[in-house]
Each structure stands twice: as structure tokens, then as C-alpha cells.
Motif scaffolding. Structure first.
Motif, PDB file in Angstrom:
ATOM      1  N   MET A 123     -97.673  41.554-137.536  1.00 40.30           N
ATOM      2  CA  MET A 123     -97.177  42.618-138.062  1.00 40.30           C
ATOM      3  C   MET A 123     -95.780  42.826-137.827  1.00 40.30           C
ATOM      4  O   MET A 123     -95.123  43.450-138.869  1.00 40.30           O
ATOM      5  CB  MET A 123     -97.973  43.796-137.411  1.00 40.30           C
ATOM      6  CG  MET A 123     -97.500  45.177-137.807  1.00 40.30           C
ATOM      7  SD  MET A 123     -98.121  45.634-139.458  1.00 40.30           S
ATOM      8  CE  MET A 123     -97.878  47.113-139.595  1.00 40.30           C
ATOM      9  N   ALA A 124     -95.310  42.328-136.908  1.00 43.98           N
ATOM     10  CA  ALA A 124     -93.862  42.396-136.504  1.00 43.98           C
ATOM     11  C   ALA A 124     -93.069  41.610-137.463  1.00 43.98           C
ATOM     12  O   ALA A 124     -91.978  42.021-137.928  1.00 43.98           O
ATOM     13  CB  ALA A 124     -93.642  42.126-135.152  1.00 43.98           C
ATOM     14  N   ARG A 125     -93.672  40.241-137.773  1.00 47.69           N
ATOM     15  CA  ARG A 125     -93.083  39.357-138.680  1.00 47.69           C
ATOM     16  C   ARG A 125     -92.883  40.171-140.158  1.00 47.69           C
ATOM     17  O   ARG A 125     -91.959  39.881-140.748  1.00 47.69           O
ATOM     18  CB  ARG A 125     -93.789  38.002-138.729  1.00 47.69           C
ATOM     19  CG  ARG A 125     -93.153  37.189-139.740  1.00 47.69           C
ATOM     20  CD  ARG A 125     -94.086  35.696-139.785  1.00 47.69           C
ATOM     21  NE  ARG A 125     -93.504  34.709-140.522  1.00 47.69           N
ATOM     22  CZ  ARG A 125     -93.258  34.640-141.786  1.00 47.69           C
ATOM     23  NH1 ARG A 125     -93.823  35.714-142.658  1.00 47.69           N
ATOM     24  NH2 ARG A 125     -92.679  33.545-142.621  1.00 47.69           N
ATOM     25  N   THR A 126     -93.805  40.843-140.722  1.00 51.00           N
ATOM     26  CA  THR A 126     -93.938  41.282-141.946  1.00 51.00           C
ATOM     27  C   THR A 126     -92.876  42.273-141.986  1.00 51.00           C
ATOM     28  O   THR A 126     -92.084  42.334-142.986  1.00 51.00           O
ATOM     29  CB  THR A 126     -95.480  41.972-142.102  1.00 51.00           C
ATOM     30  OG1 THR A 126     -96.238  40.858-142.117  1.00 51.00           O
ATOM     31  CG2 THR A 126     -95.509  42.493-143.404  1.00 51.00           C
ATOM     32  N   ALA A 127     -92.862  43.266-140.947  1.00 54.83           N
ATOM     33  CA  ALA A 127     -91.861  44.101-140.759  1.00 54.83           C
ATOM     34  C   ALA A 127     -90.466  43.557-141.156  1.00 54.83           C
ATOM     35  O   ALA A 127     -89.645  44.207-141.706  1.00 54.83           O
ATOM     36  CB  ALA A 127     -92.059  45.238-139.754  1.00 54.83           C
ATOM     37  N   GLY A 173     -88.661  32.347-147.441  1.00 57.50           N
ATOM     38  CA  GLY A 173     -89.467  33.055-148.618  1.00 57.50           C
ATOM     39  C   GLY A 173     -89.513  34.704-148.165  1.00 57.50           C
ATOM     40  O   GLY A 173     -89.257  34.919-147.459  1.00 57.50           O
ATOM     41  N   PRO A 174     -90.158  35.187-149.076  1.00 59.33           N
ATOM     42  CA  PRO A 174     -90.193  37.011-149.171  1.00 59.33           C
ATOM     43  C   PRO A 174     -91.154  37.191-148.356  1.00 59.33           C
ATOM     44  O   PRO A 174     -91.525  38.625-148.371  1.00 59.33           O
ATOM     45  CB  PRO A 174     -90.526  37.009-150.624  1.00 59.33           C
ATOM     46  CG  PRO A 174     -91.181  36.047-151.019  1.00 59.33           C
ATOM     47  CD  PRO A 174     -90.789  34.711-150.297  1.00 59.33           C
ATOM     48  N   GLY A 175     -92.028  36.424-147.838  1.00 60.75           N
ATOM     49  CA  GLY A 175     -93.148  37.185-146.859  1.00 60.75           C
ATOM     50  C   GLY A 175     -94.303  37.012-147.525  1.00 60.75           C
ATOM     51  O   GLY A 175     -94.558  36.864-148.653  1.00 60.75           O
ATOM     52  N   ASP A 176     -95.292  37.855-147.081  1.00 66.33           N
ATOM     53  CA  ASP A 176     -96.640  37.777-147.702  1.00 66.33           C
ATOM     54  C   ASP A 176     -97.122  39.281-148.136  1.00 66.33           C
ATOM     55  O   ASP A 176     -98.148  39.464-148.815  1.00 66.33           O
ATOM     56  CB  ASP A 176     -97.717  37.533-146.694  1.00 66.33           C
ATOM     57  CG  ASP A 176     -97.434  36.098-146.189  1.00 66.33           C
ATOM     58  OD1 ASP A 176     -97.335  35.222-147.043  1.00 66.33           O
ATOM     59  OD2 ASP A 176     -97.660  35.997-144.943  1.00 66.33           O
TER      60      ASP A 176
END
Length: 137
Positions: free
Chosen positions: A1-5, A119-122
């Protein structure tokens, strides 16, 4: 979750910076052209318009995640060009603050290279086919 944020915040910052730059250009294209001409570039007004629309395209890519790697690489090249053209060594003697502006572009450049690789993430990504011959992230 922290990576996505973290990735989403980074994309918002990248996109926001280019939105801010293009808003300033559209707000006073004549002033932008004058600044470009002061750096010695011919055809300053057409270049100002090209820069504004290029920044719009970059902002869309960063905010949507579309063509993210390609946009990150192009933005990195653009930021490096801006550093040398508008804040490079020839500007330092007249204004020491220009050295700081010059160096700041390199931190932005580094972040853009990091973004290009990772990259832009998931999440919240408009998936597009890769233009650079590798699988989309």
C-alpha cells in the motif's frame, strides 16, 4: 500500500510540475517567448507554443500513466536541456542563484530516470503498448 501511495504521489508531483509550467506559458506566451529569446533561441514564439503543448503531453502521460516510460525519458532529456540552456555556466557569473537552479534540474532529472525504469505503478494507470520495445509495467 505504501509503495502504491508513493508512486501515485510521485506521478502527481511530476504531472503537477508540468501543469504549472504550461499554465504559466499559456498565461503569458509573450513573456515566455521573450525569455526564450533572451537565451539566444530564434523563433521564440513558436518554440514557446511547442514547449507548452509538449508540457501538456507530459502532464497527461504522468497523470494517466500512459506512455509513462517514454514520457519520463523525454522529460528527463527536456529537463537536462533546460538546465543548460537557461541556467548553465554562462548564467552563473551574473547571478549565483542560477547555479542552484541548474543543480535542481539534476535532481528532477534523476527522479525522471528512476521513474522511467520503475514505471507508473499498478494503480490508476492507462495501459498503452510500449513504444520502446519492452513490456509495459
Amino acid at each position: 500500500m505504501a509503495r502504491t501511495a508513493a508512486v501515485l504521489v510521485a506521478r502527481l508531483i511530476f504531472g503537477g510540475i508540468f501543469v504549472m509550467a504550461l499554465v504559466f506559458k499559456f498565461a503569458d506566451m509573450g513573456q515566455t517567448a521573450t525569455y526564450i529569446a533572451s537565451a539566444g533561441f530564434p523563433f521564440a514564439l513558436p518554440l514557446a507554443w511547442i514547449a507548452a503543448f509538449f508540457e501538456l503531453a507530459l502532464a497527461v502521460c504522468f497523470l494517466s500513466g500512459a506512455f509513462f516510460t517514454e514520457a519520463s525519458i523525454l522529460a528527463a532529456i527536456y529537463v537536462l536541456f533546460l538546465a543548460f540552456a537557461f541556467h548553465g555556466p554562462s548564467h552563473w557569473t551574473a547571478n549565483q542563484a542560477e547555479f542552484g537552479f541548474f543543480v535542481d534540474h539534476f535532481t528532477f532529472f534523476a527522479g525522471l530516470l528512476f521513474a522511467a525504469v520503475h514505471g507508473p505503478g499498478d494503480r490508476l494507470v492507462l495501459r498503452t503498448p510500449p513504444l520502446l520495445g519492452r513490456a509495459a509495467r
